[in-house]
Design an enzyme around this catalytic site. Structure first.
Site, PDB file in Angstrom:
ATOM      1  N   THR A   1       8.074 -17.296 -18.411  1.00 19.67           N
ATOM      2  CA  THR A   1       8.302 -16.159 -19.316  1.00 19.67           C
ATOM      3  C   THR A   1       7.735 -14.883 -18.689  1.00 19.67           C
ATOM      4  O   THR A   1       6.624 -14.869 -18.168  1.00 19.67           O
ATOM      5  CB  THR A   1       7.638 -16.438 -20.688  1.00 19.67           C
ATOM      6  OG1 THR A   1       8.190 -17.651 -21.182  1.00 19.67           O
ATOM      7  CG2 THR A   1       7.886 -15.304 -21.673  1.00 19.67           C
TER       8      THR A   1
ATOM      9  N   GLN B   1       0.811  -1.231   0.000  1.00 18.70           N
ATOM     10  CA  GLN B   1       0.000   0.000   0.000  1.00 18.70           C
ATOM     11  C   GLN B   1       0.840   1.275   0.000  1.00 18.70           C
ATOM     12  O   GLN B   1       0.286   2.371  -0.102  1.00 18.70           O
ATOM     13  CB  GLN B   1      -0.943   0.008   1.210  1.00 18.70           C
ATOM     14  CG  GLN B   1      -2.055  -1.038   1.128  1.00 18.70           C
ATOM     15  CD  GLN B   1      -3.096  -0.748   0.035  1.00 18.70           C
ATOM     16  OE1 GLN B   1      -3.220   0.376  -0.467  1.00 18.70           O
ATOM     17  NE2 GLN B   1      -3.835  -1.775  -0.353  1.00 18.70           N
TER      18      GLN B   1
ATOM     19  N   CYS C   1      -9.828  -7.782  -0.821  1.00 15.29           N
ATOM     20  CA  CYS C   1      -9.566  -9.199  -1.059  1.00 15.29           C
ATOM     21  C   CYS C   1     -10.654 -10.065  -0.436  1.00 15.29           C
ATOM     22  O   CYS C   1     -10.815 -11.207  -0.832  1.00 15.29           O
ATOM     23  CB  CYS C   1      -8.199  -9.586  -0.500  1.00 15.29           C
ATOM     24  SG  CYS C   1      -6.897  -8.714  -1.343  1.00 15.29           S
TER      25      CYS C   1
HETATM   26  N1  PLP Z   1      -0.685  -6.880   0.650  1.00 20.61           N
HETATM   27  C1  PLP Z   1      -1.503  -5.835   0.855  1.00 20.61           C
HETATM   28  C2  PLP Z   1      -1.281  -4.947   2.045  1.00 20.61           C
HETATM   29  C3  PLP Z   1      -2.545  -5.564  -0.030  1.00 20.61           C
HETATM   30  O1  PLP Z   1      -3.349  -4.512   0.176  1.00 20.61           O
HETATM   31  C4  PLP Z   1      -2.720  -6.415  -1.158  1.00 20.61           C
HETATM   32  C5  PLP Z   1      -3.854  -6.202  -2.094  1.00 20.61           C
HETATM   33  O2  PLP Z   1      -4.937  -5.813  -1.717  1.00 20.61           O
HETATM   34  C6  PLP Z   1      -1.821  -7.481  -1.343  1.00 20.61           C
HETATM   35  C7  PLP Z   1      -0.818  -7.683  -0.414  1.00 20.61           C
HETATM   36  C8  PLP Z   1      -1.931  -8.410  -2.512  1.00 20.61           C
HETATM   37  O3  PLP Z   1      -1.449  -7.803  -3.686  1.00 20.61           O
HETATM   38  P1  PLP Z   1      -1.861  -8.358  -5.127  1.00 20.61           P
HETATM   39  O4  PLP Z   1      -3.259  -7.913  -5.389  1.00 20.61           O
HETATM   40  O5  PLP Z   1      -0.890  -7.746  -6.080  1.00 20.61           O
HETATM   41  O6  PLP Z   1      -1.713  -9.844  -5.088  1.00 20.61           O
END
Ligand code: PLP
Length: 381
Positions: free
Chosen positions: A236, A178, A327
């Site tokens: 790749t 972030q 997420c």
């Molecule tokens: N770490 C943090 C603090 C995040 O906010 C996120 C995504 O929301 C991730 C890891 C994961 O990143 P990515 O979406 O590139 O897999």
């Protein structure tokens, strides 16, 4: 009006990034591992991107490994760091991203490590005294603590954490997803072994990021295959992604002071307007500009009948925001971060997260809609 206030989940692509990527897609199709001219010209693009990234972070290109994003980089640092250094004790917090917590929990379940959680307070601040106590564990520790919390915006003092880790000979992995592109990181100075980046959080493309591995830290690959990434990650390369990432980071560094000021002003204005217009409103996490990520504002709403409908009502009004970490969106599970800081489960929380493209008019529109939604919600009570 349509308002995008979910920039901590992902950001819109910068048109200049798109242009750079488009050029690669259209004109540079060789495989960078091929030794002919088509391959060599693409290899040059990858290495140029690596050099750009490394230069901005004050490190050597040899310490940058491109990945498919933040999740892969976190997994690689944690899994390989723990396995290759024979680590038996890891320290993290309950408010880390799932890319970190779930990885460490899986290793604990497999009997590889004992996992300790450092205490955090009701704003998401790490208790550094407790961290120091945990670091006195007889086994060498692997520490995984993030720079900024993606749900609350609370910033950790990673300089202090790095110094503590060094004092106790611990390995420090910092999830900086972030904050890369929003703050400057000086890797010639920071005491950490691993840090990560995800391009889509800084107006770059999705599905690409990098892992920084300090040159004194030696790990084996997580993904075996060809000799890409100096034998550290087979597969790749995502060429246009890598070029887009470097371009996005370059733009972010050039525009950082003005965007920091613009976005912080929007956040402060939104806080002010919410406090003045919506009775019972509050904020989760630290909001002091010096210790809070300027792109994130986590708003706590007064308990009301319509609370569950809040995000839905905002969406109907054309406002995209998020209830906790992106997420986890689409699931019914509450936010593990808000649970960990002891936030009242009867109050719903909405994370508004901003970017350089947002405006004051969007804040005004959103605050007016929130006021309407809360008035209707309270009437139902
Ligand atoms: N770490 C943090 C603090 C995040 O906010 C996120 C995504 O929301 C991730 C890891 C994961 O990143 P990515 O979406 O590139 O897999």
């Amino acid at each position: 009006m349509r308002v995008y206030f979910d920039n901590a989940a992902t950001t819109p692509l910068d048109p200049q990034v798109l242009k750079a990527m488009y050029n690669v897609m259209e004109n540079h199709y060789g495989n960078p591992s091929s030794i002919h001219s088509h391959g060599r010209e693409v290899r040059t693009l990858v290495e140029k991107a690596r050099k750009t990234v490394a230069g901005l972070l004050h490190t050597s290109p040899a310490e940058i490994f491109f990945t498919s994003g933040g999740t892969e980089a976190d997994n690689m640092a944690i899994r390989c760091g723990i396995a290759d250094y024979g680590i038996k004790h890891a320290i993290t917090s309950k408010i880390e991203h799932h890319a970190v917590i779930h990885t460490l929990e899986a290793m604990e379940k497999a009997g590889v490590i004992q996992l300790s959680f450092v205490h955090t307070d009701e704003k998401g601040n790490i208790n550094t005294d407790h961290l120091e106590t945990l670091l006195q564990h007889p086994e060498r520790s692997f520490v995984s603590l993030m720079h900024a919390n993606n749900e609350l915006g609370t910033l950790n003092d990673i300089e202090l954490i790095g110094n503590l880790c060094e004092k106790y000979n611990a390995i420090f992995h910092c999830d900086t997803v972030q904050t890369v592109g929003h703050y400057k990181h000086d890797l010639s100075h920071l005491k950490l072994q691993f840090m990560v980046c995800s391009a889509h959080k800084l107006h770059g493309p999705k599905g690409v990021g990098f892992l920084h591995i300090n040159h004194r830290t030696k790990i084996k690959p997580m993904l075996y295959g060809g000799s890409q990434e100096r034998n550290m990650r087979g597969g790749t390369e995502n060429i246009y992604g890598i070029v887009g990432l470097a371009k996005a980071l370059e733009i972010a560094y050039t525009q950082m002071p003005e965007h920091h000021a613009h976005i912080q002003a929007l956040k402060s204005y939104m806080m002010e307007q919410l406090l003045a217009n919506v009775p019972g409103i509050g904020f989760n996490g630290v909001t002091d500009p010096d210790r809070s990520l300027y792109t994130v504002l986590n708003v706590s709403f007064p308990a009301m009948d319509m609370a569950d409908m809040l995000l839905f009502s905002l969406d109907i009004a054309g406002i995209s925001a998020s209830g906790g970490s992106a997420c986890s969106s689409g699931t019914d599970i509450g936010s593990h971060v808000l649970t960990a800081i002891g936030s009242d489960p009867n109050k719903s929380a909405v994370r508004f997260s901003f970017s350089k493209y947002n405006t004051k008019a969007e804040v005004d529109y959103t605050v007016a809609k929130i006021k309407e939604i809360c008035q209707v919600g309270n009437k139902v009570l």
